[in-house]
Scaffold this motif. Structure first.
Motif, mmCIF file in Angstrom:
data_model
loop_
_atom_site.group_PDB
_atom_site.id
_atom_site.type_symbol
_atom_site.label_atom_id
_atom_site.label_comp_id
_atom_site.label_asym_id
_atom_site.label_seq_id
_atom_site.Cartn_x
_atom_site.Cartn_y
_atom_site.Cartn_z
ATOM 1 N N GLY A 98 1.013 -1.144 -0.054
ATOM 2 C CA GLY A 98 0.036 0.030 -0.118
ATOM 3 C C GLY A 98 1.119 1.133 0.004
ATOM 4 N N LEU A 99 0.473 2.049 0.823
ATOM 5 C CA LEU A 99 1.057 3.415 0.835
ATOM 6 C C LEU A 99 2.098 3.485 2.065
ATOM 7 C CD1 LEU A 99 -1.776 5.658 0.276
ATOM 8 C CD2 LEU A 99 -0.324 4.932 -1.396
ATOM 9 N N ARG A 100 2.752 2.443 2.453
ATOM 10 C CA ARG A 100 3.500 2.409 3.650
ATOM 11 C C ARG A 100 4.938 3.185 3.583
ATOM 12 N NH1 ARG A 100 6.707 -3.124 4.520
ATOM 13 N NH2 ARG A 100 4.760 -3.864 4.744
ATOM 14 N N TYR A 101 5.461 2.977 2.214
ATOM 15 C CA TYR A 101 6.736 3.856 1.994
ATOM 16 C C TYR A 101 6.570 5.261 1.944
ATOM 17 C CZ TYR A 101 8.477 -0.554 0.883
ATOM 18 O OH TYR A 101 8.979 -2.164 0.539
ATOM 19 N N PHE A 102 5.383 5.929 1.386
ATOM 20 C CA PHE A 102 4.897 7.237 1.410
ATOM 21 C C PHE A 102 4.842 7.740 2.681
ATOM 22 C CE2 PHE A 102 3.711 5.486 -2.529
ATOM 23 C CZ PHE A 102 4.319 6.357 -3.428
ATOM 24 N N GLU A 103 4.160 6.703 3.873
ATOM 25 C CA GLU A 103 3.947 7.299 5.109
ATOM 26 C C GLU A 103 5.282 7.393 6.099
ATOM 27 O OE1 GLU A 103 1.251 4.242 6.342
ATOM 28 O OE2 GLU A 103 -0.594 5.195 5.314
ATOM 29 N N PHE A 158 8.323 8.255 4.541
ATOM 30 C CA PHE A 158 8.955 9.348 4.134
ATOM 31 C C PHE A 158 8.067 10.487 4.911
ATOM 32 C CE2 PHE A 158 8.942 13.009 1.054
ATOM 33 C CZ PHE A 158 10.420 13.180 1.269
ATOM 34 N N PHE A 159 6.928 10.737 4.733
ATOM 35 C CA PHE A 159 6.285 11.943 5.384
ATOM 36 C C PHE A 159 6.427 11.914 6.849
ATOM 37 C CE2 PHE A 159 4.340 12.059 1.099
ATOM 38 C CZ PHE A 159 4.690 13.310 0.761
ATOM 39 N N SER A 160 6.535 10.893 7.483
ATOM 40 C CA SER A 160 6.654 10.866 9.070
ATOM 41 C C SER A 160 7.876 11.026 9.523
ATOM 42 C CB SER A 160 5.969 9.557 9.426
ATOM 43 O OG SER A 160 6.733 8.408 9.044
ATOM 44 N N ASP A 161 8.920 11.085 8.649
ATOM 45 C CA ASP A 161 10.414 11.093 8.980
ATOM 46 C C ASP A 161 10.827 12.630 8.986
ATOM 47 O OD1 ASP A 161 13.181 11.143 9.337
ATOM 48 O OD2 ASP A 161 13.593 9.770 7.772
ATOM 49 N N SER A 162 11.452 12.998 10.319
ATOM 50 C CA SER A 162 11.619 14.493 10.393
ATOM 51 C C SER A 162 12.800 15.141 9.619
ATOM 52 C CB SER A 162 11.998 14.791 11.692
ATOM 53 O OG SER A 162 13.167 13.796 12.105
ATOM 54 N N GLN A 163 13.553 14.001 9.131
ATOM 55 C CA GLN A 163 14.723 14.310 8.335
ATOM 56 C C GLN A 163 14.302 14.736 6.843
ATOM 57 O OE1 GLN A 163 18.405 14.727 8.397
ATOM 58 N NE2 GLN A 163 17.345 14.979 10.711
ATOM 59 N N SER A 164 13.196 14.105 6.440
ATOM 60 C CA SER A 164 12.534 14.255 5.119
ATOM 61 C C SER A 164 12.479 15.862 4.706
ATOM 62 C CB SER A 164 11.258 13.500 4.968
ATOM 63 O OG SER A 164 11.515 12.194 4.966
ATOM 64 N N MET A 165 11.724 16.615 5.570
ATOM 65 C CA MET A 165 11.635 17.890 5.283
ATOM 66 C C MET A 165 12.884 18.599 5.018
ATOM 67 S SD MET A 165 8.533 18.139 4.928
ATOM 68 C CE MET A 165 8.304 16.443 4.089
ATOM 69 N N VAL A 166 13.989 18.350 5.928
ATOM 70 C CA VAL A 166 15.192 18.921 5.525
ATOM 71 C C VAL A 166 15.857 18.389 4.261
ATOM 72 C CG1 VAL A 166 17.641 18.898 6.511
ATOM 73 C CG2 VAL A 166 15.886 18.504 8.169
ATOM 74 N N PHE A 167 15.537 17.420 3.747
ATOM 75 C CA PHE A 167 16.056 17.002 2.538
ATOM 76 C C PHE A 167 15.225 17.713 1.356
ATOM 77 C CE2 PHE A 167 16.766 12.521 4.393
ATOM 78 C CZ PHE A 167 18.105 13.037 5.067
ATOM 79 N N VAL A 168 13.954 17.694 1.717
ATOM 80 C CA VAL A 168 13.179 18.585 0.794
ATOM 81 C C VAL A 168 13.428 20.117 0.531
ATOM 82 C CG1 VAL A 168 10.792 19.361 0.209
ATOM 83 C CG2 VAL A 168 11.327 16.970 0.830
ATOM 84 N N LYS A 169 13.625 20.745 1.972
ATOM 85 C CA LYS A 169 14.188 22.046 1.655
ATOM 86 C C LYS A 169 15.510 22.329 1.271
ATOM 87 C CE LYS A 169 16.378 23.847 5.116
ATOM 88 N NZ LYS A 169 16.912 24.476 6.604
ATOM 89 N N ASN A 170 16.718 21.498 1.442
ATOM 90 C CA ASN A 170 17.940 21.574 0.790
ATOM 91 C C ASN A 170 17.604 21.434 -0.788
ATOM 92 O OD1 ASN A 170 19.225 21.811 3.044
ATOM 93 N ND2 ASN A 170 19.736 19.610 3.451
ATOM 94 N N THR A 171 16.790 20.451 -1.128
ATOM 95 C CA THR A 171 16.617 20.027 -2.535
ATOM 96 C C THR A 171 16.005 21.468 -3.444
ATOM 97 O OG1 THR A 171 16.223 17.893 -2.483
ATOM 98 C CG2 THR A 171 15.567 18.813 -4.497
#
Length: 302
Positions: free
Chosen positions: A56-61, A63-76
């Motif tokens: 299902g959507l396990r991998y998407f959940e 990613f969005f629940s990982d606090s580091q993900s938003m840091v990677f998005v911001k850097n990108t």
């Protein structure tokens, strides 16, 4: 024979020439897209790409629940925005300058020199930068030392130096190549418009502002819209090679993250999900800005 069949038969040689291109895109663009199914499946070496269990959507959940993900998005986003918005005027200005050189041979020499860095791999470019910026032995540090400054700075390890090095190395490598389409668009403007402007007393700057820039505006918009598709892709090669322990906080982007979790940690499903997020957001942005550009400027991809 129906009308469309007669038309195909009439232009059959053109359609035959299209076959290799269509085969190329099917083989290398569309068939690999089927691998996105991994974003919804548990990958196993026994089951291969399509044989794992649905998750299902396990991998998407994840990613969005990982606090580091938003840091990677911001850097990108920061790096992509610098390349997309701040770098945009440079090839346009370069194309305008080339257009003002009336000696064709001299212009060809300048253009050839400017195009050359595009064909260097990022490995070569970053290697050159490392030599220039090396502490003590690098050209820049030796110059600083000759002026009485500190010649032992390790620029590649400094966070403050990461964005300038990334941006100016990108400009140096791509300004010539990216100016080709703008220069072609400039040469397509009707020369009679410039003659009329001269008769009205318009100088070079006014001609550029009122004739050249409006003339290449559709080209600028189209290239800008196409670039938005990679807004969440900061360019893997350059960033990965520039990344050091000192600038890791700024240089860890979605591209490097996908490779790290996919290739090093063997989390192929999770890496596919992150890659899919990048692609979907880019596609949505392209569609939205394309619609806006069509309404505001009557220019669009479709």
């Amino acid at each position: 024979m129906l009308k469309w069949q007669r038309r195909i038969w009439l232009h059959r040689y053109i359609y035959i020439m299209l076959i290799p291109s269509i085969a190329f895109f099917i083989a290398f663009s569309y068939l690999p897209m089927t691998g996105l199914v991994l974003a919804f499946k548990e990958f196993t070496f026994k089951g291969g790409l399509y044989g794992g269990e649905w998750v299902g959507l396990r991998y998407f959940e994840k990613f969005f629940s990982d606090s580091q993900s938003m840091v990677f998005v911001k850097n990108t986003l920061i790096i992509s925005s610098m390349k997309l918005f701040l770098a945009l005027p440079f090839p346009i200005i370069f194309a305008l300058q080339m257009n003002e050189i009336k000696n064709t041979r001299l212009r060809n020499v300048f253009q050839g020199i400017a195009y050359l860095p595009h064909f260097f791999s990022w490995v070569v470019v970053i290697g050159m930068i490392q030599r220039i910026l090396a502490p003590d032995t690098g050209f820049l540090n030796q110059f600083i030392d000759s002026l009485g400054g500190d010649g032992s700075r390790f620029f590649m390890m400094e966070k403050a130096s990461f964005y300038p090095i990334m941006f100016w190395s990108f400009i140096w490598k791509e300004i010539g190549w990216n100016s080709i389409i703008y220069f072609a668009a400039i040469t397509g403007i009707n020369p009679a418009l410039y003659e009329a402007a001269k008769m009205d007393g318009a100088g070079k700057l006014r001609q550029i502002w009122h004739i050249t820039l409006p003339g290449i505006r559709p080209t600028i918009l189209i290239l800008f819209i196409l670039s938005l598709g990679s807004i969440l892709s900061a360019g893997f090669d350059q960033i990965y090679l520039l990344k050091t322990p000192g600038n890791m906080e700024l240089a860890e982007t979605l591209d490097t993250y996908v490779v790290r979790v996919g290739m090093q940690d063997s989390q192929f499903g999770y890496a596919s999900a992150v890659g899919m997020i990048q692609g979907v957001i880019g596609l949505v942005l392209v569609i939205a800005v394309n619609q806006l550009s069509r309404k505001k400027f009557n220019t669009s991809l479709w």
